[in-house]
Each structure stands twice: as structure tokens, then as C-alpha cells.
Design an enzyme around this catalytic site. Structure first.
Site, PDB file in Angstrom:
ATOM      1  N   GLY A 173      -0.641  -5.128   0.228  1.00  0.00           N
ATOM      2  CA  GLY A 173      -1.805  -4.912  -0.637  1.00  0.00           C
ATOM      3  C   GLY A 173      -1.615  -5.524  -2.010  1.00  0.00           C
ATOM      4  O   GLY A 173      -2.583  -5.931  -2.650  1.00  0.00           O
ATOM      5  N   GLU A 186      -2.506  -9.062  -1.629  1.00  0.00           N
ATOM      6  CA  GLU A 186      -3.957  -9.131  -1.447  1.00  0.00           C
ATOM      7  C   GLU A 186      -4.687  -8.912  -2.760  1.00  0.00           C
ATOM      8  O   GLU A 186      -5.681  -9.571  -3.055  1.00  0.00           O
ATOM      9  CB  GLU A 186      -4.399  -8.092  -0.414  1.00  0.00           C
ATOM     10  CG  GLU A 186      -3.930  -8.462   0.999  1.00  0.00           C
ATOM     11  CD  GLU A 186      -4.176  -7.351   2.004  1.00  0.00           C
ATOM     12  OE1 GLU A 186      -4.753  -7.653   3.067  1.00  0.00           O
ATOM     13  OE2 GLU A 186      -3.791  -6.190   1.742  1.00  0.00           O
ATOM     14  N   GLU A 209       2.981  -6.536   6.532  1.00  0.00           N
ATOM     15  CA  GLU A 209       2.352  -5.459   7.315  1.00  0.00           C
ATOM     16  C   GLU A 209       2.792  -5.441   8.766  1.00  0.00           C
ATOM     17  O   GLU A 209       2.826  -4.386   9.405  1.00  0.00           O
ATOM     18  CB  GLU A 209       0.826  -5.570   7.247  1.00  0.00           C
ATOM     19  CG  GLU A 209       0.219  -5.216   5.896  1.00  0.00           C
ATOM     20  CD  GLU A 209       0.161  -6.376   4.923  1.00  0.00           C
ATOM     21  OE1 GLU A 209       0.869  -7.388   5.145  1.00  0.00           O
ATOM     22  OE2 GLU A 209      -0.602  -6.272   3.941  1.00  0.00           O
ATOM     23  N   ALA A 255       0.861  -1.184   0.000  1.00  0.00           N
ATOM     24  CA  ALA A 255       0.000   0.000   0.000  1.00  0.00           C
ATOM     25  C   ALA A 255       0.891   1.225   0.000  1.00  0.00           C
ATOM     26  O   ALA A 255       2.089   1.147   0.261  1.00  0.00           O
ATOM     27  CB  ALA A 255      -0.888  -0.011   1.239  1.00  0.00           C
TER      28      ALA A 255
END
Lengths: 254, 264
Positions: free
Chosen positions: A105, A108, A128, A62
Site C-alpha cells: 500500500g 501504491e 502482497e 497495509a
């Protein structure tokens, strides 16, 4: 579109993450653009399959700078969960072509795809934990379902990445190929799926996703109902007839 | 490159020459030398103008392996973590050499002992001076062959020989190494430098991307089934067929002239 490039080749729509200077870090705008593109594609009968790719790097997480600016209220009002939902709800198959990093992300996002083709040097990870947070878009839930608890725990709790070959062995990705061929292999698979009867393809995706949500008997019920619905389609009649007549079927998407 | 002390590094006509340069210790490895080698290999990998790496040693030895002065235990002090040394220094080096998509010529100018021998064997084409030798010296210290030696040696010379060489820490002369298929060629001492240079320049003029793909194929073949290898050849040949050098090679053949390969 600022953060992605969109191109169509026949019935396949290709979305390319396009923030190379940020290693395709996913900021809110990136997710918004992907979600908007998929929403349009869901209604466009000309699009049957989506290929999602990132170039030399898929997505290295992210956008941390953007995240740093959010406090709890900011996180509550975050638009990103809505965008992730839109991506997850896309009813047609997504084939991800992953080279380089798919972290946080990025991993994901790849896991929202139905198939993943990975280049030999791709790396998948959920780091993360190193930022004092946990994955927020399925990096725990989808990962456990994909690779099992022991491997998912090692990845999520240590932040250590998984190689493409290990990801293949664990069931996270569908295929591993030479990195120079990742995208074209993903597109070949996408074109092959796009040539199949689209209603059956949509039902198949729904059934496969249902398998992750429900009990076995519930899933079998869903499968049976989907099977029955497809029996009414012209493509099913054409498919069966062509098989019996030993000829190639001509599907019309109805 | 910034000032280096433990290696010499120079690029000329597409050949990068990397010389291990601690001749007083027979070019034994220290952390500093590892770091300088790593930086040099990064340069070799990134610079498209470099099409071949030539690795050799300064002085009378090629490489004596790990510098044991870095390993002396102080009284009551902790044992060194040799695994950490492999994880952070030797293993990345071997991986870099095997993954470098350019040919690596090794000119073994003298004794190659311990990890020094196995760093040499991690090259693609190994030449050795007649007076040079290879020793898996690990067993003399109660250690195991590292730097990929336990993997590559049985594949080069067979399980039986590899076991004896490793367990007995037997010295293998350059001639014997060539005879066993451990290396490509043993050459006269005074011919090594020129032959290695000549070979490196010859490789630097070849289709570099094709050579890199050959390396990928051969790396994988050592542990692949035939089926998997045939599939890999399909993919690699597909890529090779797209190179400019392939087009040039075919054109030169048809036009009955010498090809001029650009490494692309």
C-alpha cells in the site's frame, strides 16, 4: 488526525504519515484521514500543491493485523477503495517524498502522486504475493504503466523490491537524492509548481492522467480542449504578455 | 556483545577494534566468523559513540580468505554454491564496510590472501606491516577475485597491473602495495599496532559526519561523470554545512583555537 500530521507552507500543504511505531502501515483510518485532508484541500484555493511524506520510512504496507480481521464480507464493505478513489481524484499535484520502504500500500500510495522524489536508500515493492493476495490499490495497474510489464511482473510475482536508482531508470520515480534532502527537494519542487498558474497546473495534471486512460487520439482531443479552455484565463494572457515584454509574470490564479 | 569466538571486539575512546581471531587458520573466514563480523559492524554503525573502526588480524596473518576446509567436496557430493556464499556473506560484508558512514582503518598485520586481501582493500585507510603481503590467490583455484576485488583493484592500481596480479596470483609485498597506491602506508612490523591505533584515534576525534560524507562522495566518484559528481558535492556539502562540527570548526578557526569535534 491520529495517523497523519498536516502543515501548510504558503501554497503547499504537507501531509506526513505519522505511525512510526507501525512503520506507517496504512490502516483504514490512515487512508480516511488522507482522503479527508485532500477533499478539504481540493476546495481550498490557498492550497495549490500537496507534499506527501513519511519520515525515515514512507509506508511499509497495509496494516496486516487489520486486514487479517476481514473476511469476504468485510472486504466487500471495506471503506478503503472509496478512500483510494478520493486520493486518486485529487485535482492538484501531489509530490511524494519517499525515504526507506514504500511497500505494498505504501508503493501504491506513492504511485498516486504525480511526482516522486526518492532518497538513495528508498525501496519500492509490491510484496502482497507473500501474503497470498495481490495489490488492491493500483499496485498492478499503475505499476505496469509506470515501469512496463517485465519489471512489474518481476516485482509483483516475486515480491522483490526495487531500489531508488533502479526505480529512476525504470521511470517509477522522478528524482533520486541524498536521503537527508528528500523532503526538502520535494518541497522545493512543490513550491516551484505552486508558483505556476494554478488553472494551467490543474489542467496539466488532468491531461497527464488522461494519457493513462484513453487512446492517443482521444488524449490529443482532451489535450486540445484543455489547451483551449486555458486560453480564456487571465493567467494565460499575463503569461504570454510577460514573456513578450521580457518581464516576470504575475499570476493571479484566474 | 555476547560471547564471540572467531573475533575480538572492543570499544575504547570512540574507536571500535575488530580483530579477526582464528589465528590457527590465518584468520580464514567461516560462516560463523562472517556472522560475528556482521553483528559487530551493526554495533559500529548504530553506536554514535563509535567514530572509527579499526580492523586487524590476530597472529601472524591478516586473513587468508575463505576457509577451504569448508569447501572440500565429498565423493559424489554436490559442488558448493560459491555464488550463494558471496550473496549471503561476502557481498553484504563489503557493502557494509563501504556504506559505513565512519572511517575504517585496516591494519594488515600479515598475509592478506584471496577475499582476505579484498576485505582489507574495502577499508578506507589501509596500513600494512612490512612483512605483510597481498595475494589475489583466486586464480590458483580457478576462481575470480571476489569481495569487490575485481572492482577495486583496477581502480587502485590500473587495469594492466590488476589483470596481471589477478591472473598470475602474484604476491605483492606491503612496500610494493604502497608504491602501487594499493594501500596508504607500509610501516615497520613493530610499529604497525601503535601507528594504526594512533591513526584510528586521530580519525575518531575528527568530524565524523563529515568523514562519512567524504566517503559517500569518494564512493560515487569512482563511477560518476564530473557533472554528476559536482551535483553530488553540492548536496553533500549542503548537509556537511549543517553539522555542529562545521560550526565548531569555523568558530575554532576564527577564535584561533583547537576545535573540539563531537562527531555530529
Amino acid at each position: 488526525m491520529d495517523d497523519i500530521l498536516v502543515a501548510r507552507d504558503g501554497h503547499v500543504l504537507r501531509i506526513t504519515l505519522n505511525r512510526p511505531e507501525a512503520r506507517n502501515a496504512l490502516r483504514t483510518r490512515t487512508l480516511a484521514e488522507i482522503a479527508a485532508t485532500l477533499e478539504d484541500a481540493a476546495d481550498d484555493d490557498a492550497v495549490r500543491v500537496v507534499v506527501l511524506t513519511g519520515g525515515a520510512v514512507f509506508a511499509a504496507g497495509a496494516d496486516v493485523r487489520e486486514m487479517a480481521a476481514l473476511d469476504t464480507v468485510g472486504v466487500m464493505n471495506d471503506r478503503r477503495p472509496a478512500h483510494w478513489k478520493t486520493i486518486a481524484r485529487f485535482p492538484k499535484p501531489i509530490v511524494a517524498a519517499v525515504n526507506g520502504y514504500a511497500l505494498g500500500g505504501g508503493c501504491e500510495l506513492a504511485m498516486h502522486a504525480d511526482l516522486i522524489v526518492a532518497g538513495e536508500t528508498a525501496l519500492f515493492g509490491q510484496p502482497e504475493i507473500n501474503l497470498g493476495i495481490i495489490p488492491g490499490a493500483g499496485g498492478t495497474q499503475r505499476l505496469v504503466r509506470a515501469v512496463g510489464k517485465a519489471l512489474a511482473a518481476k516485482m509483483v510475482l516475486t515480491g522483490q523490491p526495487l531500489s531508488a536508482r533502479d526505480a529512476l531508470a525504470a521511470g517509477l520515480v522522478s528524482e533520486v537524492t541524498q536521503p537527508e534532502l528528500t523532503l526538502e527537494r520535494a518541497e522545493a519542487l512543490a513550491q516551484a509548481i505552486a508558483a505556476k498558474p494554478p488553472l494551467a497546473v490543474r489542467m496539466a495534471k488532468e491531461a497527464l492522467l488522461a494519457a493513462q486512460e484513453t487512446t492517443l487520439s482521444g488524449g490529443l482531443d482532451f489535450e486540445r480542449k484543455a489547451f483551449t479552455v486555458l486560453a480564456a484565463t487571465e493567467d494565460r494572457r499575463e503569461g504570454v504578455t510577460a514573456f513578450l515584454e521580457k518581464r516576470k509574470p504575475e499570476f493571479r490564479g484566474a | 556483545m555476547t560471547d564471540t569466538t572467531t573475533i575480538l571486539f572492543a570499544v575504547e575512546n570512540g574507536v571500535a577494534r575488530l580483530t579477526l581471531n582464528r589465528p590457527d587458520t590465518l584468520n580464514a573466514f567461516t560462516r560463523a566468523m562472517h556472522e560475528e563480523v556482521r553483528a559487530a559492524l551493526k554495533t559500529v554503525a548504530r553506536d554514535d559513540a563509535i567514530r572509527c573502526l579499526l580492523l586487524t588480524g590476530a597472529g601472524r596473518g591478516f586473513c587468508a580468505g575463505q576457509d577451504l576446509n569448508d569447501r572440500v567436496r565429498t565423493e559424489g557430493g554436490p559442488a558448493p554454491d560459491l555464488g550463494e556464499s558471496l550473496d549471503s556473506l561476502y557481498n553484504p560484508l563489503i557493502r557494509s564496510l563501504r556504506r559505513l558512514e565512519k572511517p575504517v582503518v585496516v591494519a594488515v598485520n600479515g598475509v592478506a590472501a584471496g577475499s582476505g586481501a579484498n576485505v582489507a582493500l574495502a577499508g578506507d585507510i589501509v596500513l600494512a606491516a612490512r612483512s605483510a603481503s597481498f595475494i589475489q590467490s583466486f586464480a590458483r583455484l580457478g576462481l575470480v577475485p571476489d569481495a569487490g576485488g575485481s572492482w577495486v583493484l583496477p581502480r587502485l592500481v590500473g587495469h594492466a597491473r590488476a589483470t596481471a596480479l589477478a591472473m598470475l596470483a602474484e604476491r605483492v609485498t606491503a612496500e610494493e602495495a604502497e608504491r602501487l597506491g594499493m594501500i596508504w602506508r607500509c610501516v615497520d612490523d613493530d610499529a604497525l599496532a601503535t601507528e594504526a591505533e594512533s591513526l584510528a584515534h586521530r580519525l575518531a576525534a575528527m568530524p565524523t559526519r563529515g568523514l562519512g560524507l567524504i566517503k559517500r562522495a569518494l564512493n560515487a566518484s569512482l563511477s560518476n561523470t564530473l557533472d554528476a559528481q559536482l551535483d553530488l558535492e553540492r548536496d553533500l556539502q549542503r548537509l556537511a554545512g549543517r553539522t555542529e562540527d562545521y560550526r565548531e570548526g569555523v568558530a575554532a578557526f576564527v577564535e584561533k583555537r583547537q576545535p573540539a569535534f563531537k562527531g555530529m
